[in-house]
Each structure stands twice: as structure tokens, then as C-alpha cells.
Design a protein around this motif. Structure first.
Motif, PDB file in Angstrom:
ATOM      1  N   ASN A  54     -20.548  50.256   1.478  1.00 44.61           N
ATOM      2  CA  ASN A  54     -20.029  51.477   2.108  1.00 44.61           C
ATOM      3  C   ASN A  54     -19.800  51.271   3.598  1.00 44.61           C
ATOM      4  O   ASN A  54     -18.800  51.750   4.161  1.00 44.61           O
ATOM      5  CB  ASN A  54     -21.009  52.624   1.884  1.00 44.61           C
ATOM      6  CG  ASN A  54     -20.420  53.964   2.259  1.00 44.61           C
ATOM      7  OD1 ASN A  54     -19.232  54.217   2.056  1.00 44.61           O
ATOM      8  ND2 ASN A  54     -21.240  54.839   2.808  1.00 44.61           N
ATOM      9  N   PHE A  55     -20.691  50.543   4.250  1.00 47.16           N
ATOM     10  CA  PHE A  55     -20.510  50.229   5.667  1.00 47.16           C
ATOM     11  C   PHE A  55     -19.267  49.360   5.890  1.00 47.16           C
ATOM     12  O   PHE A  55     -18.478  49.610   6.815  1.00 47.16           O
ATOM     13  CB  PHE A  55     -21.754  49.517   6.201  1.00 47.16           C
ATOM     14  CG  PHE A  55     -21.516  48.726   7.452  1.00 47.16           C
ATOM     15  CD1 PHE A  55     -21.203  49.368   8.646  1.00 47.16           C
ATOM     16  CD2 PHE A  55     -21.596  47.342   7.441  1.00 47.16           C
ATOM     17  CE1 PHE A  55     -20.971  48.632   9.804  1.00 47.16           C
ATOM     18  CE2 PHE A  55     -21.373  46.609   8.583  1.00 47.16           C
ATOM     19  CZ  PHE A  55     -21.046  47.254   9.771  1.00 47.16           C
ATOM     20  N   LEU A  56     -19.066  48.361   5.053  1.00 48.47           N
ATOM     21  CA  LEU A  56     -17.878  47.512   5.191  1.00 48.47           C
ATOM     22  C   LEU A  56     -16.596  48.304   4.988  1.00 48.47           C
ATOM     23  O   LEU A  56     -15.604  48.115   5.703  1.00 48.47           O
ATOM     24  CB  LEU A  56     -17.945  46.355   4.191  1.00 48.47           C
ATOM     25  CG  LEU A  56     -19.040  45.308   4.421  1.00 48.47           C
ATOM     26  CD1 LEU A  56     -18.978  44.244   3.350  1.00 48.47           C
ATOM     27  CD2 LEU A  56     -18.913  44.686   5.805  1.00 48.47           C
ATOM     28  N   PHE A  57     -16.616  49.216   4.022  1.00 50.89           N
ATOM     29  CA  PHE A  57     -15.429  50.016   3.770  1.00 50.89           C
ATOM     30  C   PHE A  57     -15.125  50.949   4.938  1.00 50.89           C
ATOM     31  O   PHE A  57     -13.973  51.073   5.374  1.00 50.89           O
ATOM     32  CB  PHE A  57     -15.602  50.821   2.490  1.00 50.89           C
ATOM     33  CG  PHE A  57     -14.508  51.816   2.247  1.00 50.89           C
ATOM     34  CD1 PHE A  57     -13.253  51.404   1.831  1.00 50.89           C
ATOM     35  CD2 PHE A  57     -14.728  53.167   2.462  1.00 50.89           C
ATOM     36  CE1 PHE A  57     -12.243  52.313   1.632  1.00 50.89           C
ATOM     37  CE2 PHE A  57     -13.723  54.082   2.254  1.00 50.89           C
ATOM     38  CZ  PHE A  57     -12.482  53.655   1.840  1.00 50.89           C
ATOM     39  N   LEU A  58     -16.148  51.623   5.465  1.00 56.82           N
ATOM     40  CA  LEU A  58     -15.926  52.539   6.591  1.00 56.82           C
ATOM     41  C   LEU A  58     -15.461  51.792   7.839  1.00 56.82           C
ATOM     42  O   LEU A  58     -14.565  52.260   8.552  1.00 56.82           O
ATOM     43  CB  LEU A  58     -17.211  53.315   6.883  1.00 56.82           C
ATOM     44  CG  LEU A  58     -17.640  54.348   5.834  1.00 56.82           C
ATOM     45  CD1 LEU A  58     -18.962  54.980   6.232  1.00 56.82           C
ATOM     46  CD2 LEU A  58     -16.575  55.423   5.669  1.00 56.82           C
ATOM     47  N   SER A  59     -16.055  50.634   8.100  1.00 61.64           N
ATOM     48  CA  SER A  59     -15.615  49.845   9.252  1.00 61.64           C
ATOM     49  C   SER A  59     -14.182  49.350   9.062  1.00 61.64           C
ATOM     50  O   SER A  59     -13.401  49.294  10.019  1.00 61.64           O
ATOM     51  CB  SER A  59     -16.557  48.662   9.473  1.00 61.64           C
ATOM     52  OG  SER A  59     -16.580  47.813   8.334  1.00 61.64           O
ATOM     53  N   PHE A  60     -13.823  48.987   7.820  1.00 62.01           N
ATOM     54  CA  PHE A  60     -12.449  48.592   7.525  1.00 62.01           C
ATOM     55  C   PHE A  60     -11.480  49.733   7.813  1.00 62.01           C
ATOM     56  O   PHE A  60     -10.426  49.539   8.430  1.00 62.01           O
ATOM     57  CB  PHE A  60     -12.364  48.163   6.063  1.00 62.01           C
ATOM     58  CG  PHE A  60     -10.969  48.031   5.531  1.00 62.01           C
ATOM     59  CD1 PHE A  60     -10.177  46.958   5.891  1.00 62.01           C
ATOM     60  CD2 PHE A  60     -10.450  48.975   4.662  1.00 62.01           C
ATOM     61  CE1 PHE A  60      -8.888  46.836   5.403  1.00 62.01           C
ATOM     62  CE2 PHE A  60      -9.168  48.853   4.165  1.00 62.01           C
ATOM     63  CZ  PHE A  60      -8.380  47.787   4.547  1.00 62.01           C
ATOM     64  N   LEU A  61     -11.835  50.938   7.415  1.00 63.77           N
ATOM     65  CA  LEU A  61     -10.978  52.096   7.657  1.00 63.77           C
ATOM     66  C   LEU A  61     -10.893  52.412   9.148  1.00 63.77           C
ATOM     67  O   LEU A  61      -9.807  52.724   9.672  1.00 63.77           O
ATOM     68  CB  LEU A  61     -11.510  53.304   6.890  1.00 63.77           C
ATOM     69  CG  LEU A  61     -10.643  54.554   6.912  1.00 63.77           C
ATOM     70  CD1 LEU A  61      -9.293  54.288   6.259  1.00 63.77           C
ATOM     71  CD2 LEU A  61     -11.349  55.699   6.202  1.00 63.77           C
ATOM     72  N   PHE A  62     -11.997  52.314   9.874  1.00 64.03           N
ATOM     73  CA  PHE A  62     -11.984  52.568  11.309  1.00 64.03           C
ATOM     74  C   PHE A  62     -11.140  51.523  12.038  1.00 64.03           C
ATOM     75  O   PHE A  62     -10.453  51.844  13.020  1.00 64.03           O
ATOM     76  CB  PHE A  62     -13.413  52.570  11.858  1.00 64.03           C
ATOM     77  CG  PHE A  62     -14.092  53.907  11.757  1.00 64.03           C
ATOM     78  CD1 PHE A  62     -14.594  54.525  12.880  1.00 64.03           C
ATOM     79  CD2 PHE A  62     -14.228  54.545  10.535  1.00 64.03           C
ATOM     80  CE1 PHE A  62     -15.225  55.762  12.802  1.00 64.03           C
ATOM     81  CE2 PHE A  62     -14.853  55.772  10.431  1.00 64.03           C
ATOM     82  CZ  PHE A  62     -15.349  56.389  11.565  1.00 64.03           C
ATOM     83  N   ASN A  63     -11.177  50.281  11.569  1.00 63.21           N
ATOM     84  CA  ASN A  63     -10.326  49.253  12.163  1.00 63.21           C
ATOM     85  C   ASN A  63      -8.851  49.542  11.930  1.00 63.21           C
ATOM     86  O   ASN A  63      -8.016  49.312  12.818  1.00 63.21           O
ATOM     87  CB  ASN A  63     -10.692  47.875  11.591  1.00 63.21           C
ATOM     88  CG  ASN A  63     -11.868  47.247  12.294  1.00 63.21           C
ATOM     89  OD1 ASN A  63     -11.726  46.612  13.339  1.00 63.21           O
ATOM     90  ND2 ASN A  63     -13.054  47.401  11.725  1.00 63.21           N
TER      91      ASN A  63
END
Length: 274
Positions: free
Chosen positions: A20-29
Motif C-alpha cells: 500500500n505504501f509503494l502504491f501511494l508513493s507511486f501515485l504521489f510521484n
């Protein structure tokens, strides 16, 4: 989210929090990349003074720290562990009343071995992530993309007016090429949204609807297919952005051109020797 694994609670937290952290950081990027391009188009003269260029570590913190903090909330106590333990005790007491005092419920009074997203993410956490983080992020990306296309259309009209003012005749071939290029850009953006974003939006809303359904009414294979299609299609977006950026494609094209020239030179030298 519909898969269940036999893990202890701390490992279960890690298994669900880290993706979930990787996905949210991907979206924020993705939001940061679109925001940078948006400012480059809106304020081309002040682009070099953009705060992300002046304070690069701050930009990294802006796209990595908020996802890390929000994704780690279940590890700090916002989870369903207590509710599940209370539910196990209630069910165990009910079974004891039905079967008699001979039943042993000591194994049900603690955390079980089954690990599911329901044990880690409360419904309020999922709703807040979907409608408080994901939906605004997707809407901001769509808004910035549409705004950039609108500005490009206005600039194209100004260029066409200047051409006609100078030439004083019908639309030139260069205007026709610019219009075709703009249409191709609009078609490419529309196809990217339909192929990459629409499947994920459908998967996201189907998952939200599934939260209010019973386990008997759910089809695990359907949600697995939707999750793979939605998340996989959205993962293609960085590749599309990279292919559409000349800063990444020109070095590759230059290297390919040099290799092609060397191959031709080697073939010419072989022909001369023969």
C-alpha cells in the motif's frame, strides 16, 4: 485484497502495509510529474525557479513521506485486531453455550493464523484512502492534463492567426501539420486515460462496493482479475510518460543511431577488403 494467508499479525501488517505504501508513493510521484509539466507549460519563464528544482530533497519528502505516514497508520493501532479478537471470543462463547462446557476456545481467544486485508485495514481507513487520497489525486492529474491541452490549443490558434496575418491566404501546410499533431496528442491522451486509468477506477469502485457485501456473494476470481487489470494498466503510465519525453528518448535514439552507423561502417570495410 481478497486473498487470505496464514501469517502472524505483525507479518500480516507488513504484507499489507508495504504494498500500500509503494502504491501511494507511486501515485504521489505521478501527481508530482504532472504538476511539474503543468507548471512548465503554464509558467515557462519561471520553470527553473520551481521549488522542486530548488529544493529537491523537499520534493522527495513530499512524494514519499505522506504515503509512508498514512500507510503506517494500521501499524500504530488503526486496525481491526481488537474487533477480531472480540468477535472470536463472542463466537467462542456462543459455541460453548451450544456445545456445552467441554469445548476449548483458548485458541480462538487470540489472534488467528488467517491474514486478510479486513484484519489490517478498517472500512474507514479504506474509504479515507479512496475518497481522500486516490480520487483527489486522479482528479488533479486529469485537471492538469486537460488544462495543458486547452493551453496548447489556444497557442495553436495564435500561431495559425500569425501565419494567416503574414501570408494572407488559405491555411498553409504547416498549420495543417500542427493541427494534425494536436489531434494526435489529444487521441493519445484519451487512449492513455481509457486504457490506464478507467480499469483502475472500475476496480476501485467495485472493491468499495464489495466491502458491504457478504463473503458468500463474492467471487474471488473476479476481484483478482479486476485487481490485476486495474493495477497492471496503471503501472504502464510511467513507461508512456517516459516514451513521450524527449529527454529520455533522444539519448536512446542517439545510441541506436551510433550503433547503426558502426554496423554500416563495419560492413563497408568488409566489402572493401573483399
Amino acid at each position: 485484497m481478497s486473498l487470505e494467508r496464514e501469517l502472524d499479525f505483525h507479518t500480516c501488517l507488513l504484507v499489507h502495509i508495504f504494498p500500500n505504501f509503494l502504491f501511494l508513493s507511486f501515485l504521489f510521484n505521478l501527481v508530482m510529474v504532472h504538476y511539474e509539466r503543468y507548471l512548465c507549460i503554464i509558467y515557462p519563464l519561471h520553470y527553473k525557479h520551481f521549488w522542486a528544482h530548488r529544493f529537491f530533497p523537499l520534493a522527495l519528502l513530499a512524494v514519499w513521506l505522506p504515503p509512508l505516514l498514512y500507510a503506517s497508520l494500521p501499524a500504530f493501532g488503526w486496525n481491526n485486531r481488537k474487533a477480531i479478537a472480540i468477535g472470536n471470543i463472542t463466537n467462542c462463547s456462543h459455541n460453548e453455550m451450544l456445545e456445552g462446557a467441554g469445548g476449548d476456545c483458548s485458541t480462538n481467544r487470540t489472534w488467528g493464523k488467517e491474514c486478510s486485508y479486513k484484519d489490517v485495514f478498517p472500512h474507514a481507513f479504506i474509504y479515507l484512502e479512496v475518497y481522500g487520497l486516490l480520487t483527489p489525486a486522479i482528479c488533479s492529474i486529469v485537471f492538469m492534463t486537460v488544462r495543458v491541452l486547452w493551453i496548447a490549443r489556444e497557442q495553436l490558434r495564435d500561431i495559425c492567426k500569425l501565419h494567416r496575418a503574414v501570408q494572407r491566404d488559405h491555411p498553409s501546410e504547416q498549420e495543417h501539420r500542427l493541427n494534425i499533431r494536436y489531434v494526435r496528442c489529444v487521441v493519445a491522451v484519451s487512449l492513455t486515460f481509457l486504457v490506464c486509468w478507467v480499469p483502475y477506477i472500475i476496480y476501485m469502485h467495485v472493491s468499495i462496493i464489495a466491502l458491504s457485501q457478504d463473503e458468500k456473494d463474492k467471487d474471488p476470481s473476479t476481484y483478482i482479475i479486476l485487481s490485476c487489470t486495474g493495477i497492471g494498466s496503471m503501472a504502464i503510465i510511467p513507461a508512456i510518460l517516459g516514451l513521450g519525453n524527449r529527454q529520455y528518448t533522444e539519448p536512446v535514439m542517439n545510441v541506436c543511431g551510433k550503433l547503426r552507423d558502426r554496423c554500416r561502417e563495419s560492413k563497408d570495410t568488409e566489402d572493401l577488403t573483399l
